[in-house]
Design a protein around this motif. Structure first.
Motif, PDB file in Angstrom:
ATOM      1  N   SER A   1      32.983 -34.059  16.131  1.00 12.99           N
ATOM      2  CA  SER A   1      33.659 -32.800  16.470  1.00 12.99           C
ATOM      3  C   SER A   1      34.901 -32.661  15.620  1.00 12.99           C
ATOM      4  N   TYR A   2      35.227 -31.428  15.270  1.00  9.31           N
ATOM      5  CA  TYR A   2      36.540 -31.115  14.703  1.00  9.31           C
ATOM      6  C   TYR A   2      37.294 -30.418  15.815  1.00  9.31           C
ATOM      7  N   LYS A   3      38.246 -31.099  16.387  1.00  2.00           N
ATOM      8  CA  LYS A   3      38.952 -30.585  17.563  1.00  2.00           C
ATOM      9  C   LYS A   3      37.931 -30.104  18.604  1.00  2.00           C
ATOM     10  N   GLU A   4      37.940 -28.786  18.894  1.00  4.28           N
ATOM     11  CA  GLU A   4      37.046 -28.264  19.929  1.00  4.28           C
ATOM     12  C   GLU A   4      35.611 -28.081  19.421  1.00  4.28           C
ATOM     13  N   LEU A   5      35.509 -27.915  18.100  1.00  3.07           N
ATOM     14  CA  LEU A   5      34.219 -27.540  17.524  1.00  3.07           C
ATOM     15  C   LEU A   5      33.270 -28.739  17.464  1.00  3.07           C
ATOM     16  N   ARG A   6      32.188 -28.668  18.254  1.00  5.81           N
ATOM     17  CA  ARG A   6      31.238 -29.784  18.254  1.00  5.81           C
ATOM     18  C   ARG A   6      30.175 -29.520  17.192  1.00  5.81           C
ATOM     19  N   VAL A   7      30.354 -30.163  16.058  1.00  6.49           N
ATOM     20  CA  VAL A   7      29.479 -29.873  14.927  1.00  6.49           C
ATOM     21  C   VAL A   7      28.161 -30.642  15.045  1.00  6.49           C
ATOM     22  N   LEU A   8      28.237 -31.957  15.216  1.00  2.00           N
ATOM     23  CA  LEU A   8      27.022 -32.752  15.409  1.00  2.00           C
ATOM     24  C   LEU A   8      26.995 -33.211  16.868  1.00  2.00           C
TER      25      LEU A   8
ATOM     26  N   GLY B   1      19.571 -26.227   7.048  1.00  2.00           N
ATOM     27  CA  GLY B   1      20.441 -25.701   8.089  1.00  2.00           C
ATOM     28  C   GLY B   1      21.216 -24.508   7.575  1.00  2.00           C
ATOM     29  N   SER B   2      21.601 -23.630   8.493  1.00  2.00           N
ATOM     30  CA  SER B   2      22.358 -22.449   8.081  1.00  2.00           C
ATOM     31  C   SER B   2      23.774 -22.863   7.705  1.00  2.00           C
ATOM     32  N   ASN B   3      24.547 -21.895   7.246  1.00  2.00           N
ATOM     33  CA  ASN B   3      25.965 -22.156   6.955  1.00  2.00           C
ATOM     34  C   ASN B   3      26.646 -22.686   8.197  1.00  2.00           C
ATOM     35  N   GLY B   4      27.397 -23.750   8.029  1.00  2.00           N
ATOM     36  CA  GLY B   4      28.158 -24.278   9.154  1.00  2.00           C
ATOM     37  C   GLY B   4      27.344 -25.111  10.124  1.00  2.00           C
ATOM     38  N   ALA B   5      26.083 -25.400   9.776  1.00  2.00           N
ATOM     39  CA  ALA B   5      25.236 -26.178  10.688  1.00  2.00           C
ATOM     40  C   ALA B   5      25.721 -27.624  10.791  1.00  2.00           C
ATOM     41  N   GLY B   6      26.418 -28.093   9.775  1.00  2.00           N
ATOM     42  CA  GLY B   6      26.915 -29.472   9.807  1.00  2.00           C
ATOM     43  C   GLY B   6      26.246 -30.382   8.791  1.00  2.00           C
ATOM     44  N   LYS B   7      25.585 -29.802   7.803  1.00  2.00           N
ATOM     45  CA  LYS B   7      24.906 -30.607   6.785  1.00  2.00           C
ATOM     46  C   LYS B   7      25.904 -31.449   6.002  1.00  2.00           C
ATOM     47  N   THR B   8      26.957 -30.786   5.531  1.00  2.00           N
ATOM     48  CA  THR B   8      27.958 -31.512   4.749  1.00  2.00           C
ATOM     49  C   THR B   8      28.630 -32.585   5.600  1.00  2.00           C
ATOM     50  N   THR B   9      28.889 -32.244   6.853  1.00  2.00           N
ATOM     51  CA  THR B   9      29.501 -33.228   7.751  1.00  2.00           C
ATOM     52  C   THR B   9      28.616 -34.467   7.855  1.00  2.00           C
ATOM     53  N   ALA B  10      27.313 -34.260   8.027  1.00  2.00           N
ATOM     54  CA  ALA B  10      26.395 -35.394   8.131  1.00  2.00           C
ATOM     55  C   ALA B  10      26.403 -36.220   6.841  1.00  2.00           C
TER      56      ALA B  10
ATOM     57  N   GLY C   1      28.491 -34.065  -4.238  1.00  2.00           N
ATOM     58  CA  GLY C   1      29.019 -33.198  -3.180  1.00  2.00           C
ATOM     59  C   GLY C   1      28.605 -31.750  -3.366  1.00  2.00           C
ATOM     60  N   GLN C   2      28.941 -30.945  -2.368  1.00  2.00           N
ATOM     61  CA  GLN C   2      28.528 -29.541  -2.399  1.00  2.00           C
ATOM     62  C   GLN C   2      29.136 -28.802  -3.586  1.00  2.00           C
ATOM     63  N   PHE C   3      30.357 -29.179  -3.950  1.00  2.00           N
ATOM     64  CA  PHE C   3      31.002 -28.519  -5.077  1.00  2.00           C
ATOM     65  C   PHE C   3      31.170 -29.545  -6.195  1.00  2.00           C
TER      66      PHE C   3
ATOM     67  N   ASP D   1      24.211 -32.756  -1.929  1.00  2.00           N
ATOM     68  CA  ASP D   1      24.578 -31.699  -0.989  1.00  2.00           C
ATOM     69  C   ASP D   1      24.476 -30.351  -1.687  1.00  2.00           C
ATOM     70  N   GLU D   2      23.457 -29.592  -1.321  1.00  2.00           N
ATOM     71  CA  GLU D   2      23.184 -28.284  -1.943  1.00  2.00           C
ATOM     72  C   GLU D   2      23.253 -28.347  -3.462  1.00  2.00           C
ATOM     73  N   PRO D   3      22.340 -29.138  -4.053  1.00  2.00           N
ATOM     74  CA  PRO D   3      22.443 -29.371  -5.499  1.00  2.00           C
ATOM     75  C   PRO D   3      22.200 -28.144  -6.351  1.00  2.00           C
TER      76      PRO D   3
ATOM     77  N   THR E   1      19.963 -28.320   1.783  1.00  2.00           N
ATOM     78  CA  THR E   1      19.746 -27.074   1.065  1.00  2.00           C
ATOM     79  C   THR E   1      19.647 -25.919   2.052  1.00  2.00           C
ATOM     80  N   GLN E   2      19.897 -24.744   1.530  1.00  2.00           N
ATOM     81  CA  GLN E   2      19.649 -23.546   2.325  1.00  2.00           C
ATOM     82  C   GLN E   2      18.432 -22.824   1.777  1.00  2.00           C
ATOM     83  N   TYR E   3      17.945 -23.312   0.620  1.00  2.00           N
ATOM     84  CA  TYR E   3      16.773 -22.673   0.026  1.00  2.00           C
ATOM     85  C   TYR E   3      15.533 -23.351   0.556  1.00  2.00           C
TER      86      TYR E   3
HETATM   87  N1  ATP Z   1      37.828 -30.578   8.096  1.00  2.00           N
HETATM   88  C1  ATP Z   1      37.372 -29.688   8.982  1.00  2.00           C
HETATM   89  N2  ATP Z   1      38.169 -29.258   9.987  1.00  2.00           N
HETATM   90  C2  ATP Z   1      37.725 -28.364  10.892  1.00  2.00           C
HETATM   91  N3  ATP Z   1      36.490 -27.835  10.878  1.00  2.00           N
HETATM   92  C3  ATP Z   1      35.653 -28.226   9.912  1.00  2.00           C
HETATM   93  C4  ATP Z   1      36.045 -29.165   8.914  1.00  2.00           C
HETATM   94  N4  ATP Z   1      35.007 -29.362   8.071  1.00  2.00           N
HETATM   95  C5  ATP Z   1      34.011 -28.587   8.528  1.00  2.00           C
HETATM   96  N5  ATP Z   1      34.382 -27.907   9.629  1.00  2.00           N
HETATM   97  C6  ATP Z   1      33.541 -26.978  10.405  1.00  2.00           C
HETATM   98  O1  ATP Z   1      32.407 -27.686  10.836  1.00  2.00           O
HETATM   99  C7  ATP Z   1      31.245 -26.871  10.748  1.00  2.00           C
HETATM  100  C8  ATP Z   1      30.194 -27.580   9.923  1.00  2.00           C
HETATM  101  O2  ATP Z   1      30.636 -27.645   8.589  1.00  2.00           O
HETATM  102  P1  ATP Z   1      29.747 -28.226   7.416  1.00  2.00           P
HETATM  103  O3  ATP Z   1      30.537 -28.096   6.171  1.00  2.00           O
HETATM  104  O4  ATP Z   1      29.262 -29.568   7.778  1.00  2.00           O
HETATM  105  O5  ATP Z   1      28.519 -27.215   7.408  1.00  2.00           O
HETATM  106  P2  ATP Z   1      27.365 -27.040   6.343  1.00  2.00           P
HETATM  107  O6  ATP Z   1      26.090 -27.137   7.089  1.00  2.00           O
HETATM  108  O7  ATP Z   1      27.553 -27.969   5.229  1.00  2.00           O
HETATM  109  O8  ATP Z   1      27.586 -25.547   5.876  1.00  2.00           O
HETATM  110  P3  ATP Z   1      27.384 -24.866   4.438  1.00  2.00           P
HETATM  111  O9  ATP Z   1      25.945 -24.533   4.336  1.00  2.00           O
HETATM  112  O10 ATP Z   1      28.210 -23.628   4.516  1.00  2.00           O
HETATM  113  O11 ATP Z   1      27.857 -25.823   3.414  1.00  2.00           O
HETATM  114  C9  ATP Z   1      31.704 -25.550  10.205  1.00  2.00           C
HETATM  115  O12 ATP Z   1      31.867 -24.647  11.282  1.00  2.00           O
HETATM  116  C10 ATP Z   1      33.028 -25.840   9.558  1.00  2.00           C
HETATM  117  O13 ATP Z   1      33.868 -24.739   9.651  1.00  2.00           O
END
Ligand code: ATP
Ligand code: MG
Lengths: 253, 254
Positions: free
Chosen positions: B17-24, B41-50, B87-89, B162-164, B194-196
Motif C-alpha cells: 500500500s501507498y498510505k491509504e491506497l492498497r495497490v497490491l 493490467g490497466s494504468n495504475g493496476a500495480g504492475k510497476t509496483t510488483a 524500467g518503464q522509462f 516494464d512496458e518495454p 504491458t498494456q498491449y
Molecule cells: N511512490 C508512490 N506513492 C504513492 N502512490 C504511488 C507511488 N507509486 C505508485 N503509486 C500509485 O500506485 C498505483 C499503482 O502504480 P503502478 O505504477 O504500480 O501502476 P502500473 O500498473 O505500473 O501503471 P502504468 O500502466 O500506468 O505504468 C497507482 O495508483 C499509483 O498512483
C-alpha cells in the motif's frame, strides 16, 4: 560493506566526473558569482569598509571561498536529482553494485568540482592582489577546513537531491547558505553591527570558519576560532550525513 | 541451492500500500524457468509496483517473493546478481555515449572486457553507428534499444521488462519483440508488463491479468481464450481475441 564498494565508487566517480568535463559551465557558473561579488566588494564597496586590514581582498577572500562552496553544492543536488528522475539511480540500485557507491560517487564528485571552483576563485583573487604569507602548514589547514566545509554542505545537498520534486526545489536550499556569510565577519567586522544582528553573526558557523581561515592566511594565532570552526563543520557533517542516509534509506525502501 | 525445477519467480500473498491506497492486495503467481510471462493490467493496476518489489527496489508490506530461488527481502544481493531490470522509462545516462553507457554497466557488473561486451551489443541492437554519440541525441526507439541492451549485460537468468514497447513505432516494437524472443531461446526467464494485449499474445508463454490488486486470471493464451464462449453468433465463427478476454474480465467495456 560490499566487497565491491571501492571499485564501484571509482567507476561511478569516473562517470560523474565525465559529466563535469562535458559541461564545464557548471564549474564556471559556480565560480562566476563569487568572483563577481569579489570584484564588486573590492572595487565598489571596499573603499568604504573599514576593516583594520591593509588589503580588503585579503580580508574578504575567506568569506568568498565559503560562498563559492555554498553555490557549488547546488549542482550536487542537481546532479543527484537528475539521476533520481531519469531512473538511472534505480537501475544502479537493481544491479549487483555496492548500493551506497551511487551516493558516495556524487559526494566525491562534489568535492572535486568544488575544489576546482575554489582554485579558480583563488586564482582571480591572486590577480586582484591577494597575498598571503601563510606557510605550508597553514595552507594545509585552510585546505582541510574547506574540504570539511564542502563535505558538510554536500551532505546537506544530498537531502534535497534525493527528495526534491522539481529541479528548482533541488537547488533552492542553497540560497540561505550562500547568504549566511553576509551575516558574519566575512565582509565587515561584526563589531560594527547592531546588537541582535551582531549576536547572531558572532555565533553562527561561518564567522568562526572565516576567522580561522583569515588568521591562517595572515599568519595570526588562530586561537579558539579554529576549534569552534572544526566543531561546526564536523557537527553539521554528522547531522547532515545522518539525515541524508535516512532520506536515502527511505528512497530505496 | 536453486535447481532447474524451482520456478524462476515465486510470488506469494504479496501486498503493498501507498498510505491509504492498497495497490497490491495479495498477489500470487509463479514463472517457470526459461519462460516468458506477461503481466497485464490497466494504468495504475500495480504492475510497476510488483516489478519494483521483485527487483528489490521496494519492500512489500506482506507476503514473500523469490527470484531465482532467493528471497527478495532477505537475500537482496543474490537477487540483484540474478536479475536485470528495464524500467518503464528508459534509464540511460544522457551525457554519456551509447557505448559508454554499456561499458559503465559492464564495469558495475564486474565483468571482464567491458569494451568488447559494449561493441557486441551495439552491433546486435543496430546501434554501432550511433555508439559514439551522446544518448541525448537518440530517438525514443534507439534509447529503448540501448536501455534493453544495457539490461542484457552479464546474461542474468531473469529479466524484468516494464512496458518495454510503450511509445515505440511498429518497427522498433518488432525489434524489441525479436530481442525478447532471442532471450527466451537462450533460456532466460522474462517477466514483462504491458498494456498491449497483442504484445502478450505474441510473446508470452503465460499471461496473468492484474486487476484491483489481485491476479484475476493466469494461464496460457489458449486457456484464457477458453474463458469466453469460443464462438459468437456471427456469420463467420470468430475466436475471441485476448482483448475481448481482457475487457470482459476487467469489465470496462461499454
Ligand atoms: N511512490 C508512490 N506513492 C504513492 N502512490 C504511488 C507511488 N507509486 C505508485 N503509486 C500509485 O500506485 C498505483 C499503482 O502504480 P503502478 O505504477 O504500480 O501502476 P502500473 O500498473 O505500473 O501503471 P502504468 O500502466 O500506468 O505504468 C497507482 O495508483 C499509483 O498512483
Ligand atoms: Mg507502470
Amino acid at each position: 560493506m560490499s566487497k565491491h564498494f571501492f571499485g564501484d565508487t571509482t567507476v561511478l566517480l569516473g562517470r560523474s566526473l565525465r559529466h563535469i568535463t562535458r559541461s564545464p559551465d557548471t564549474i564556471i557558473t559556480t565560480a562566476i558569482m563569487p568572483i563577481a561579488m569579489m570584484l564588486m566588494f573590492v572595487y565598489v564597496f571596499g573603499g568604504a569598509i573599514r576593516t583594520g586590514s591593509a588589503s580588503y581582498v585579503n580580508y574578504m577572500l575567506p568569506g568568498i571561498l565559503l560562498i563559492t562552496v555554498a553555490s557549488g553544492i547546488a549542482y550536487t543536488a542537481y546532479r543527484l536529482f537528475m539521476d533520481m528522475k531519469g531512473g538511472i539511480f534505480e537501475r544502479f540500485q537493481s544491479m549487483p553494485t555496492a548500493r551506497s557507491s551511487v551516493l558516495w560517487a556524487h559526494v566525491l564528485t562534489s568535492l572535486v568540482a568544488n575544489l576546482i571552483s575554489l582554485g579558480v576563485v583563488m586564482l582571480v583573487a591572486l590577480l586582484m592582489g591577494f597575498r598571503s604569507g601563510a606557510g605550508v602548514l597553514a595552507w594545509l589547514s585552510v585546505t582541510g577546513i574547506l574540504i570539511l566545509f564542502t563535505l558538510a554542505l554536500t551532505w546537506i545537498a544530498v537531502i534535497p537531491g534525493l527528495s526534491a520534486k522539481t529541479m528548482e526545489g533541488a537547488s533552492a536550499f542553497s540560497y540561505p547558505l550562500i547568504f549566511l556569510p553576509f551575516l558574519s565577519s566575512a565582509f565587515v567586522p561584526t563589531a560594527t553591527m547592531p546588537g541582535p544582528v551582531r549576536a547572531f553573526a558572532e555565533n553562527q558557523p561561518t564567522t568562526s570558519i572565516v576567522n580561522a581561515i583569515r588568521a591562517l592566511f595572515t599568519g595570526q594565532p588562530v586561537g579558539t576560532d579554529i576549534w569552534v570552526a572544526l566543531a561546526w563543520c564536523v557537527g553539521i557533517l554528522v547531522v547532515a550525513y545522518v539525515l541524508a542516509m535516512r532520506t536515502y534509506r527511505r528512497k530505496i525502501s | 541451492m536453486t535447481t532447474q525445477q524451482t520456478p524462476a519467480i515465486q510470488v506469494h500473498g504479496l501486498e503493498k500500500s501507498y498510505k491509504e491506497l492498497r495497490v497490491l492486495r495479495g498477489v500470487n503467481f509463479e514463472v517457470a524457468r526459461g519462460s516468458v510471462f506477461a503481466l497485464l493490467g490497466s494504468n495504475g493496476a500495480g504492475k510497476t509496483t510488483a516489478v519494483k518489489i521483485l527487483s528489490t527496489l521496494l519492500k512489500a508490506d506482506v507476503g514473500t517473493a523469490r527470484v531465482n530461488g532467493f528471497d527478495v527481502a532477505t537475500q537482496a544481493a543474490n537477487v540483484r546478481e540474478s536479475i536485470s531490470l528495464t524500467g518503464q522509462f528508459a534509464a540511460v545516462d544522457e551525457i554519456l555515449s551509447g557505448r559508454e553507457n554499456l561499458v559503465l554497466v559492464a564495469r558495475l557488473r564486474h565483468l571482464k572486457d567491458p569494451g568488447k561486451i559494449a561493441d557486441d551489443l551495439l552491433e546486435r541492437f543496430s546501434l554501432t553507428d550511433a555508439g559514439g554519440r551522446k544518448t541525448a541525441t537518440y530517438s525514443g526507439g534507439m534509447r529503448r534499444r540501448l536501455d534493453i541492451a544495457m539490461s542484457l549485460i552479464g546474461d542474468p537468468p531473469v529479466i524484468f521488462l516494464d512496458e518495454p514497447t510503450t511509445g515505440l513505432d511498429p518497427q522498433a516494437r518488432i525489434e524489441v519483440w525479436q530481442a525478447v524472443r532471442e532471450l527466451a531461446d537462450r533460456g532466460t526467464t522474462v517477466l514483462l508488463t504491458t498494456q498491449y494485449l497483442d504484445e502478450a499474445e505474441q510473446l508470452a508463454d503465460r499471461i496473468a491479468i492484474l486487476h484491483e490488486g489481485r491476479i484475476i486470471v493466469n494461464g496460457t493464451l489458449a486457456e484464457l481464450k477458453q474463458l469466453l464462449p469460443p464462438a459468437k453468433v456471427e456469420y463467420v465463427e470468430k475466436q475471441p481475441t485476448l482483448e475481448d478476454v481482457f475487457l470482459t474480465l476487467v469489465g470496462t467495456k461499454a
